[in-house]
Scaffold this motif. Sequence first.
Motif, mmCIF file in Angstrom:
data_model
loop_
_atom_site.group_PDB
_atom_site.id
_atom_site.type_symbol
_atom_site.label_atom_id
_atom_site.label_comp_id
_atom_site.label_asym_id
_atom_site.label_seq_id
_atom_site.Cartn_x
_atom_site.Cartn_y
_atom_site.Cartn_z
ATOM 1 N N ALA A 1 0.300 -0.562 -0.048
ATOM 2 C CA ALA A 1 -0.447 0.067 -0.321
ATOM 3 C C ALA A 1 0.430 1.308 0.660
ATOM 4 O O ALA A 1 0.386 1.944 -0.455
ATOM 5 C CB ALA A 1 -0.513 -0.024 1.220
ATOM 6 N N GLN B 1 3.218 1.972 -3.188
ATOM 7 C CA GLN B 1 2.125 2.252 -4.319
ATOM 8 C C GLN B 1 1.763 3.952 -4.468
ATOM 9 O O GLN B 1 1.907 4.625 -5.252
ATOM 10 C CB GLN B 1 0.823 1.480 -4.549
ATOM 11 N N ARG B 2 1.193 4.199 -2.775
ATOM 12 C CA ARG B 2 0.570 6.161 -2.959
ATOM 13 C C ARG B 2 2.014 6.493 -2.903
ATOM 14 O O ARG B 2 2.271 7.832 -3.633
ATOM 15 C CB ARG B 2 -0.018 5.593 -1.088
ATOM 16 N N LEU B 3 3.462 6.088 -2.361
ATOM 17 C CA LEU B 3 4.452 7.076 -2.829
ATOM 18 C C LEU B 3 4.495 7.401 -3.598
ATOM 19 O O LEU B 3 4.629 8.394 -4.242
ATOM 20 C CB LEU B 3 5.311 6.773 -1.734
ATOM 21 N N LYS C 1 -3.871 8.347 -4.086
ATOM 22 C CA LYS C 1 -4.529 7.345 -2.763
ATOM 23 C C LYS C 1 -5.569 6.429 -2.373
ATOM 24 O O LYS C 1 -5.996 5.779 -2.303
ATOM 25 C CB LYS C 1 -4.770 8.944 -1.632
ATOM 26 N N GLU D 1 -10.993 3.624 -0.903
ATOM 27 C CA GLU D 1 -10.827 2.901 0.541
ATOM 28 C C GLU D 1 -11.003 3.826 1.773
ATOM 29 O O GLU D 1 -10.478 5.298 1.366
ATOM 30 C CB GLU D 1 -9.591 2.885 0.485
ATOM 31 N N TRP E 1 -2.086 11.318 5.055
ATOM 32 C CA TRP E 1 -2.852 9.687 4.215
ATOM 33 C C TRP E 1 -3.775 9.275 3.039
ATOM 34 O O TRP E 1 -3.737 8.315 2.682
ATOM 35 C CB TRP E 1 -3.452 9.151 5.837
#
Lengths: 330, 330
Positions: B50, B53-55, B60, B92, B116
């Motif tokens: 997770a 990926q987001r980085l 997001k 999500e 986040w």
Amino acid sequence: MPKTIYDIAKAAGVSIATVSRVYNSSNTVKESTRQKILSIADEMGYHPQAYAQRLASKKKNSIMMLVPVMSNHFFTEILKGTQDILVDLNIELTIQNVNQELGVFRQVEQILKRQWADGYLLVSLHLSDQELKKLKRFNVPLSLLDDVSPLYDSVGFDNVAGGYKATAYLLKKGYHDIVFLSGKLSAKPVKERLQGYKNALLESRIPFSNNRVILGNSMDRDGFTEKSGYEAMLKILNSDPLPEAVFCSSDIKAIGALKAMNDENITLPMVSYDNLSISEYIGLTTVHQPMYEMGYHATRHLIERIGNPDATICDFVHDPELIIRSSSEV
Amino acid sequence: MPKTIYDIAKAAGVSIATVSRVYNSSNTVKESTRQKILSIADEMGYHPQAYAQRLASKKKNSIMMLVPVMSNHFFTEILKGTQDILVDLNIELTIQNVNQELGVFRQVEQILKRQWADGYLLVSLHLSDQELKKLKRFNVPLSLLDDVSPLYDSVGFDNVAGGYKATAYLLKKGYHDIVFLSGKLSAKPVKERLQGYKNALLESRIPFSNNRVILGNSMDRDGFTEKSGYEAMLKILNSDPLPEAVFCSSDIKAIGALKAMNDENITLPMVSYDNLSISEYIGLTTVHQPMYEMGYHATRHLIERIGNPDATICDFVHDPELIIRSSSEV
DNA sequence: CTGAAAGCGCTTACAG
DNA sequence: CTGAAAGCGCTTACAG
């Protein structure tokens, strides 16, 4: 634009390493430098990004709680127990909802795969042994709450014993024709409570009859709704002969059932299950489930397991306790 | 050891770029390659992490809901509304608990800083205007639920109008001495409901008296507990003269109050506030708050704002509706 | 349809 | 007490 560690480093005239150290409580940073960085960061609204930090540090300091949408009614208590542990440890808690209708196992797998947390608390998820075994391969600490398994740390209830106690109490009071006000029969706690009911009957040599298991028509939340309890009780009260007493599979259903009795002006002695915080005020005789303790212990086990993955597995089953109030004493 | 994209790429004899593409629904991957990668990944228990990926993607696809521990009782309904939107969009949802005792504003700031989520739903948080304004600098979509502000998209209730309606109803029935069974007076909804109560009295030219505002001794959860309602009602029933009617600030308190009346064998007409799902079954006359709709709309606003940060702000206030049941008709 | 390479925003030995 | 640099596990233009 969100600020990064580079912006802060530049503004403070230091390297990004120094900025990073400030946020990782390394005490090797000169106090004046630290103050300067903190004040600049505060001014610019900076804080290290959660996911960059986790990627770089490989530390997570985070546990995740997986809960079905359904389980709301004892959720607060569990949460309190969990948080009382976590607060002191400075561990972050994330709650992920699991949708009962969308394949619980697949969702759990998806979540575990993403490696978000150091450990996971599975609440009221009731996976099969085979499914639980499959989760082993993710090799991540798991703790079960409101479920028992020899494969993982777990804190559960003995629903069979609870069902037995509730029914045996009514039998002892002299009621022989006892109806079971059931939730969805495929739900594990329902099955187990029903088994306890059967055991008690058997012990008293009273034959079990399937038409003494009554369901409401509403089946959302495994049939654990006021509405479903209301419907089921209405069926019972319009049946002939009337049963002598009722064992209701949950307090929420019992609240609906109570209303039905009220509306129909017939009162049957009833024992139910859960002991929600409202139950005391409604006068429900019910089987107590110690949610707070459960949340507390399951969380503690999880934290310990994260620290020591090879400790022996600890599964704990709470003994049910029957709390006598007015609903059974009519 | 957890697998990485490199392990999968090596095992499949492709580059990590190709593996990545499989997980990003790029349809440029040859079907046979895609199948091979997926089956290897499944076998090895791989899924992109997770936070990496987001980085990397800077996407997001995630929203976060901030809820005080307290607000449990209408939380499920809100959640249902939220999820009914999110499910289709494949976004999500993360739920973060905010501890009312630990400085709500600071906690919110901490959470926002970590970046986040794409957007945040603040539920029942009741920050001050000044605090809300300060949050602007994080420059992230925020939507308020059970709170209103011109600064953000928000969906709230008119608690003043609700308090007024409840009280006016009792006044219209001819009761003049009406007691307000209060929660913690520092809590915003309590203050507002009390104001509505005062307004109704004023309109009927009945002087307001501070000693007609009764609190229980238990003050956890802003005094919104059965226990606190029970305690307060006991005080009332042991006072002289007895009031003619009661306006209770929440359904949960009302349940405690009902028990007190029952224990003392005195029944006073009572109107309360919330319309929880149990309230129908308990026969509470109460002011309805449409939680589901609220969750639904606030979430929709948030999603739209994420898509279009410059849209005009939309704050919506639900009109309260009084639901008459037995508790007021004694 | 696929690969090499740069980059996301951090942390942390290592060296000084 | 501080900095330069490698690396965490991914994504995504760019080039072919």
